[in-house]
Design a protein around this motif. Structure first.
Motif, mmCIF file in Angstrom:
data_model
loop_
_atom_site.group_PDB
_atom_site.id
_atom_site.type_symbol
_atom_site.label_atom_id
_atom_site.label_comp_id
_atom_site.label_asym_id
_atom_site.label_seq_id
_atom_site.Cartn_x
_atom_site.Cartn_y
_atom_site.Cartn_z
ATOM 1 N N VAL A 1 0.863 -1.181 0.000
ATOM 2 C CA VAL A 1 0.000 0.000 0.000
ATOM 3 C C VAL A 1 0.899 1.231 0.000
ATOM 4 C CG1 VAL A 1 -1.832 1.221 1.218
ATOM 5 C CG2 VAL A 1 -1.740 -1.265 1.312
ATOM 6 N N GLU A 2 0.754 2.073 -1.017
ATOM 7 C CA GLU A 2 1.562 3.286 -1.107
ATOM 8 C C GLU A 2 0.834 4.407 -0.382
ATOM 9 O OE1 GLU A 2 2.330 3.943 -5.238
ATOM 10 O OE2 GLU A 2 3.895 2.421 -5.280
ATOM 11 N N VAL A 3 1.405 4.865 0.711
ATOM 12 C CA VAL A 3 0.789 5.900 1.536
ATOM 13 C C VAL A 3 1.586 7.188 1.416
ATOM 14 C CG1 VAL A 3 -0.231 4.258 3.145
ATOM 15 C CG2 VAL A 3 2.040 5.141 3.610
ATOM 16 N N ASP A 4 0.887 8.318 1.652
ATOM 17 C CA ASP A 4 1.555 9.622 1.560
ATOM 18 C C ASP A 4 2.510 9.841 2.729
ATOM 19 O OD1 ASP A 4 0.254 10.271 -0.799
ATOM 20 O OD2 ASP A 4 -1.479 11.084 0.262
ATOM 21 N N TYR A 5 2.095 9.443 3.920
ATOM 22 C CA TYR A 5 3.013 9.489 5.066
ATOM 23 C C TYR A 5 2.626 8.414 6.061
ATOM 24 C CZ TYR A 5 -0.172 11.906 8.294
ATOM 25 O OH TYR A 5 -1.214 12.229 9.112
ATOM 26 N N TYR A 6 3.580 8.066 6.899
ATOM 27 C CA TYR A 6 3.412 7.012 7.888
ATOM 28 C C TYR A 6 4.050 7.509 9.173
ATOM 29 C CZ TYR A 6 3.938 2.378 10.033
ATOM 30 O OH TYR A 6 3.888 1.309 10.877
ATOM 31 N N LYS A 7 3.287 7.470 10.271
ATOM 32 C CA LYS A 7 3.784 8.034 11.523
ATOM 33 C C LYS A 7 3.433 7.101 12.672
ATOM 34 C CE LYS A 7 1.572 11.526 13.609
ATOM 35 N NZ LYS A 7 1.056 12.868 13.884
ATOM 36 N N VAL A 8 4.367 6.917 13.573
ATOM 37 C CA VAL A 8 4.152 6.108 14.763
ATOM 38 C C VAL A 8 4.236 7.025 15.970
ATOM 39 C CG1 VAL A 8 4.996 4.183 16.151
ATOM 40 C CG2 VAL A 8 5.191 4.090 13.668
ATOM 41 N N ASN A 9 3.233 6.991 16.823
ATOM 42 C CA ASN A 9 3.244 7.760 18.057
ATOM 43 C C ASN A 9 3.196 6.761 19.214
ATOM 44 O OD1 ASN A 9 2.639 9.396 20.313
ATOM 45 N ND2 ASN A 9 1.700 10.922 18.969
ATOM 46 N N GLU A 10 4.371 6.480 19.769
ATOM 47 C CA GLU A 10 4.456 5.470 20.823
ATOM 48 C C GLU A 10 3.819 5.946 22.117
ATOM 49 O OE1 GLU A 10 8.277 3.692 21.362
ATOM 50 O OE2 GLU A 10 8.609 3.541 19.207
ATOM 51 N N GLU A 11 3.902 7.237 22.388
ATOM 52 C CA GLU A 11 3.332 7.772 23.627
ATOM 53 C C GLU A 11 1.810 7.613 23.660
ATOM 54 O OE1 GLU A 11 2.648 12.202 25.340
ATOM 55 O OE2 GLU A 11 4.672 11.749 24.647
ATOM 56 N N ARG A 12 1.157 7.910 22.530
ATOM 57 C CA ARG A 12 -0.306 7.815 22.456
ATOM 58 C C ARG A 12 -0.778 6.483 21.894
ATOM 59 N NH1 ARG A 12 -1.953 13.144 19.416
ATOM 60 N NH2 ARG A 12 -4.018 12.230 19.626
ATOM 61 N N LYS A 13 0.175 5.612 21.555
ATOM 62 C CA LYS A 13 -0.081 4.238 21.111
ATOM 63 C C LYS A 13 -0.940 4.152 19.854
ATOM 64 C CE LYS A 13 0.628 1.947 25.503
ATOM 65 N NZ LYS A 13 1.945 1.459 25.221
ATOM 66 N N ASP B 1 3.672 -1.663 14.436
ATOM 67 C CA ASP B 1 4.584 -0.971 13.522
ATOM 68 C C ASP B 1 5.409 -1.969 12.716
ATOM 69 O OD1 ASP B 1 6.107 1.076 12.288
ATOM 70 O OD2 ASP B 1 7.628 0.907 13.861
ATOM 71 N N ALA B 2 5.879 -3.037 13.358
ATOM 72 C CA ALA B 2 6.677 -4.043 12.655
ATOM 73 C C ALA B 2 5.858 -4.709 11.549
ATOM 74 C CB ALA B 2 7.184 -5.087 13.642
ATOM 75 N N ILE B 3 4.594 -4.962 11.815
ATOM 76 C CA ILE B 3 3.728 -5.610 10.818
ATOM 77 C C ILE B 3 3.389 -4.638 9.696
ATOM 78 C CG2 ILE B 3 1.446 -6.619 10.449
ATOM 79 C CD1 ILE B 3 1.674 -7.696 13.352
ATOM 80 N N LEU B 4 2.939 -3.424 10.058
ATOM 81 C CA LEU B 4 2.491 -2.462 9.045
ATOM 82 C C LEU B 4 3.641 -1.927 8.194
ATOM 83 C CD1 LEU B 4 -0.279 -0.411 10.858
ATOM 84 C CD2 LEU B 4 -0.547 -2.176 9.129
ATOM 85 N N SER B 5 4.815 -1.787 8.769
ATOM 86 C CA SER B 5 5.931 -1.245 7.999
ATOM 87 C C SER B 5 6.322 -2.192 6.862
ATOM 88 C CB SER B 5 7.123 -0.951 8.893
ATOM 89 O OG SER B 5 7.567 -2.141 9.519
ATOM 90 N N LYS B 6 5.978 -3.465 6.978
ATOM 91 C CA LYS B 6 6.247 -4.419 5.892
ATOM 92 C C LYS B 6 5.195 -4.281 4.784
ATOM 93 C CE LYS B 6 8.176 -7.791 9.066
ATOM 94 N NZ LYS B 6 7.894 -9.037 9.780
ATOM 95 N N LEU B 7 3.983 -3.848 5.147
ATOM 96 C CA LEU B 7 2.886 -3.809 4.178
ATOM 97 C C LEU B 7 2.677 -2.436 3.557
ATOM 98 C CD1 LEU B 7 0.300 -5.900 6.227
ATOM 99 C CD2 LEU B 7 1.819 -6.708 4.422
ATOM 100 N N LEU B 8 3.092 -1.384 4.259
ATOM 101 C CA LEU B 8 2.874 -0.017 3.767
ATOM 102 C C LEU B 8 4.190 0.529 3.213
ATOM 103 C CD1 LEU B 8 0.779 1.424 6.722
ATOM 104 C CD2 LEU B 8 -0.060 0.444 4.618
ATOM 105 N N LYS B 9 4.077 1.221 2.095
ATOM 106 C CA LYS B 9 5.246 1.830 1.450
ATOM 107 C C LYS B 9 5.017 3.324 1.390
ATOM 108 C CE LYS B 9 7.085 2.020 -3.098
ATOM 109 N NZ LYS B 9 7.042 1.473 -4.437
ATOM 110 N N SER B 10 5.842 4.088 2.095
ATOM 111 C CA SER B 10 5.677 5.533 2.127
ATOM 112 C C SER B 10 6.244 6.152 0.867
ATOM 113 C CB SER B 10 6.367 6.119 3.361
ATOM 114 O OG SER B 10 6.169 7.500 3.414
ATOM 115 N N LEU B 11 5.462 7.060 0.248
ATOM 116 C CA LEU B 11 5.905 7.738 -0.966
ATOM 117 C C LEU B 11 6.942 8.816 -0.665
ATOM 118 C CD1 LEU B 11 2.513 8.071 -2.861
ATOM 119 C CD2 LEU B 11 4.359 6.491 -3.332
ATOM 120 N N LYS B 12 6.848 9.426 0.517
ATOM 121 C CA LYS B 12 7.779 10.500 0.915
ATOM 122 C C LYS B 12 8.781 9.922 1.905
ATOM 123 C CE LYS B 12 4.335 14.088 0.406
ATOM 124 N NZ LYS B 12 3.513 15.067 1.065
ATOM 125 N N GLN B 13 9.921 9.520 1.415
ATOM 126 C CA GLN B 13 10.929 8.955 2.303
ATOM 127 C C GLN B 13 12.179 9.792 2.294
ATOM 128 O OE1 GLN B 13 11.534 4.886 1.200
ATOM 129 N NE2 GLN B 13 9.569 4.258 1.998
#
Length: 154
Positions: A108-120, A142-154
């Motif tokens: 899945v090509e996403v525009d951005y991908y963000k992880v917020n560990e504090e707010r889970k 995050d480990a699972i989704l980072s394999k399936l999602l591809k960020s367009l802005k890297q």
């Protein structure tokens, strides 16, 4: 998780305030309408009428008023993108199913991908829609989704 996220309420308050912005510009529109419509067309006719004709001068004055209203609308009526809270997520090797209604084939090509560990939560943007997934073990998600999602802005 979602119930423990105190910042979410503040985010929703911000969206609620922004949604009232068009209502606050209504008095400005009414005031401009009452000031400009009786004065601008006759002024344009008298100033520009001898050069381009009264009909064209009146048309240009109405066009100028319309452009003013359009410019104010463009500045104040910006659509807010609220995050869609994902309540049900199924993860497969071939894709994701979000809330039993949206199927996405990997990668899945996403525009951005963000992880917020504090707010889970994990948040990603896909086609002007923001998806937010709350989960108790955010690193596992995050480990699972980072394999399936591809960020367009890297």
């Amino acid at each position: 998780m979602l119930e423990k996220d105190k910042e979410l309420i503040n985010e929703y308050k911000k969206f609620a305030r922004a949604s009232f912005m068009p209502l606050l510009t209504l008095p400005i529109f009414l005031l401009l309408f009452m000031l400009l419509f009786p004065t601008l067309p006759p002024a344009a006719e008298s100033a520009l009428g001898p050069y381009i004709g009264t009909g064209l001068a009146r048309f240009l004055s109405y066009t100028a008023i319309f452009l003013l209203f359009a410019a104010i609308s463009l500045v104040t009526f910006k659509p807010q993108t609220m995050p869609r809270i994902v309540r049900n997520l199924k993860v497969y090797e071939t894709g994701l199913v979000i809330d039993k209604t949206l199927g996405l084939k990997t990668p899945v090509e996403v525009d951005y991908y963000k992880v917020n560990e504090e707010r889970k939560f994990v948040e990603f943007k896909l086609n002007n829609q923001i998806f937010r997934i709350y989960y108790k073990d955010i690193k596992e998600l995050d480990a699972i989704l980072s394999k399936l999602l591809k960020s367009l802005k890297q």
